[in-house]
Motif scaffolding. Structure first.
Motif, mmCIF file in Angstrom:
data_model
loop_
_atom_site.group_PDB
_atom_site.id
_atom_site.type_symbol
_atom_site.label_atom_id
_atom_site.label_comp_id
_atom_site.label_asym_id
_atom_site.label_seq_id
_atom_site.Cartn_x
_atom_site.Cartn_y
_atom_site.Cartn_z
ATOM 1 N N ALA A 153 -2.867 -4.358 -6.787
ATOM 2 C CA ALA A 153 -2.647 -3.023 -6.250
ATOM 3 C C ALA A 153 -3.824 -2.160 -6.680
ATOM 4 C CB ALA A 153 -1.348 -2.445 -6.788
ATOM 5 N N ARG A 184 -2.121 1.600 -3.065
ATOM 6 C CA ARG A 184 -1.757 0.654 -2.019
ATOM 7 C C ARG A 184 -1.733 -0.737 -2.630
ATOM 8 N NH1 ARG A 184 -2.955 1.111 3.945
ATOM 9 N NH2 ARG A 184 -2.699 -0.971 4.807
ATOM 10 N N ASP A 185 -0.654 -1.472 -2.415
ATOM 11 C CA ASP A 185 -0.602 -2.805 -2.995
ATOM 12 C C ASP A 185 -1.489 -3.756 -2.179
ATOM 13 O OD1 ASP A 185 2.642 -4.027 -1.800
ATOM 14 O OD2 ASP A 185 0.878 -3.286 -0.751
ATOM 15 N N TRP A 186 -1.552 -5.000 -2.611
ATOM 16 C CA TRP A 186 -2.563 -5.901 -2.087
ATOM 17 C C TRP A 186 -2.398 -6.169 -0.598
ATOM 18 C CZ3 TRP A 186 -1.731 -10.750 0.062
ATOM 19 C CH2 TRP A 186 -0.418 -11.239 -0.031
#
Length: 116
Positions: free
Chosen positions: A33, A51-53
């Motif tokens: 993230a 924002r996560d991956w």
């Protein structure tokens, strides 16, 4: 060694826009993230957007919701922050990092100044 380099800051009038970019080197951040943080003069560093991956979870600080958009390109190891309707209170040095942040990875940041 991890290196994060932020760019895109500058001086803009109230209501203007800027797009910040962050390029990571040293290792891939594809599975992490990532987030943008900022530190205004005399204040603590604060979370702005994350924002996560895979983009399934996106968070914004209440103060920037509806105005800022975080995006990432895992193939290029970059994270961006589109900032619209900028206000004087957005004046700060902006940093990117993992979320939660890696204390060893802070870069120099990029300065954003919004004039009234």
């Amino acid at each position: 060694q991890v290196m994060l380099v932020e760019s895109g800051g500058g001086l803009v009038q109230t209501g203007g826009s800027l797009k910040l970019s962050c390029t990571a080197s040293g290792r891939s951040f594809s599975w992490y993230a990532m987030a943008w943080f900022r530190q205004a003069p005399g204040k603590e560093r604060e979370f702005v957007a994350g924002r996560d991956w895979n983009g399934e979870t996106i968070d914004y600080a209440d103060s920037v919701k509806g105005r800022f958009t975080i995006s990432r390109d895992n193939a290029k190891n970059t994270v961006s922050l589109q900032m619209n309707s900028l206000q004087p209170e957005d004046t700060a040095v902006y940093y990117c990092n993992q979320n939660p942040p890696d204390a060893r990875a802070w870069g120099q940041g990029t300065r954003v100044t919004v004039s009234s």
